[in-house]
Design a protein around this motif. Sequence first.
Motif, PDB file in Angstrom:
ATOM      1  N   ARG A 185       0.820  -1.222   0.000  1.00  8.09           N
ATOM      2  CA  ARG A 185       0.000   0.000   0.000  1.00  8.09           C
ATOM      3  C   ARG A 185       0.847   1.263   0.000  1.00  8.09           C
TER       4      ARG A 185
ATOM      5  N   GLU B 229      -8.531  -7.742   9.456  1.00  9.26           N
ATOM      6  CA  GLU B 229      -7.875  -6.708   8.655  1.00  9.26           C
ATOM      7  C   GLU B 229      -8.927  -5.763   8.064  1.00  9.26           C
TER       8      GLU B 229
ATOM      9  N   ARG C 165      -8.653  -3.287   6.196  1.00  2.92           N
ATOM     10  CA  ARG C 165      -8.427  -2.818   4.827  1.00  2.92           C
ATOM     11  C   ARG C 165      -8.993  -3.772   3.776  1.00  2.92           C
TER      12      ARG C 165
ATOM     13  N   SER D  42     -11.956  -5.394   1.907  1.00  2.00           N
ATOM     14  CA  SER D  42     -13.340  -4.960   1.703  1.00  2.00           C
ATOM     15  C   SER D  42     -14.230  -6.008   1.052  1.00  2.00           C
TER      16      SER D  42
END
Length: 243
Positions: free
Chosen positions: A131, A157, A159, A161
């Motif tokens: 990232r 996590e 992050r 989705s």
Amino acid sequence: MRFTSEQSDDDVAEHAFTVGEVPGILWMPPADSAPSALVLLGHPGGLDLMYPRVAGRARYYASRFNFAAATIELPGGGDRPRLPDVEQARSELRRRMSDGVPVTDEIVDALVLPLVHRAVPEWQETLDALRSLPGLGCPVGVEGGVIAVGVRMAAVESRVSAAVFFAGSAVPRATFEEARRVTIPLQFLLQWDDEWNDRGRSLELFGAFGSTEKTLHANLGGHTGVPAFELEAAGRFLARHLT
């Protein structure tokens, strides 16, 4: 993150890297467009043997959906140091399955939980590094691999989705509890006649997920008979929820 090699194929760039002692590969879509999503690709270990299948998925996602994709070697896989207790549990599981003897939860735990405990922090460290790269601040999904690792990633996590999971019956009971904490959209792929996975246990895991949007894709056929159209279906699902 240290990049160790680079090559291109049909405008998809492939970068080998290491994060600490963990080797991995990053695939990037054509350079004239920023990736629309980053997909973390799982596999059952032994990236050298799994490379054709993983790379094929990655290149398809990159060229068809403009995704970046990355994978890392599992603990104990490839050239990484062996995990003797895990290998012993794997041998016992295969012996029991070949002999038609029930596989106990203790064997499943001994095989899978050490991988989950090691692999998820490594994935998170890799995700930190990915990232930070230009253009990879995009939404993140997980796809495939050891399902207990994917479930833990989806549960812990923030992050991540969306997820595409491949059914597997070597799932610790702890993973069922973690699945209840998973609330992201997910797609669950099950081979109805899979000779290696128990259909009932896989359906039980699908039911355990806490997601309000979850889809079951069930196809006739054995473990290696996944229809080719499921790759497109997975990409469309991830594109809908990540872009």
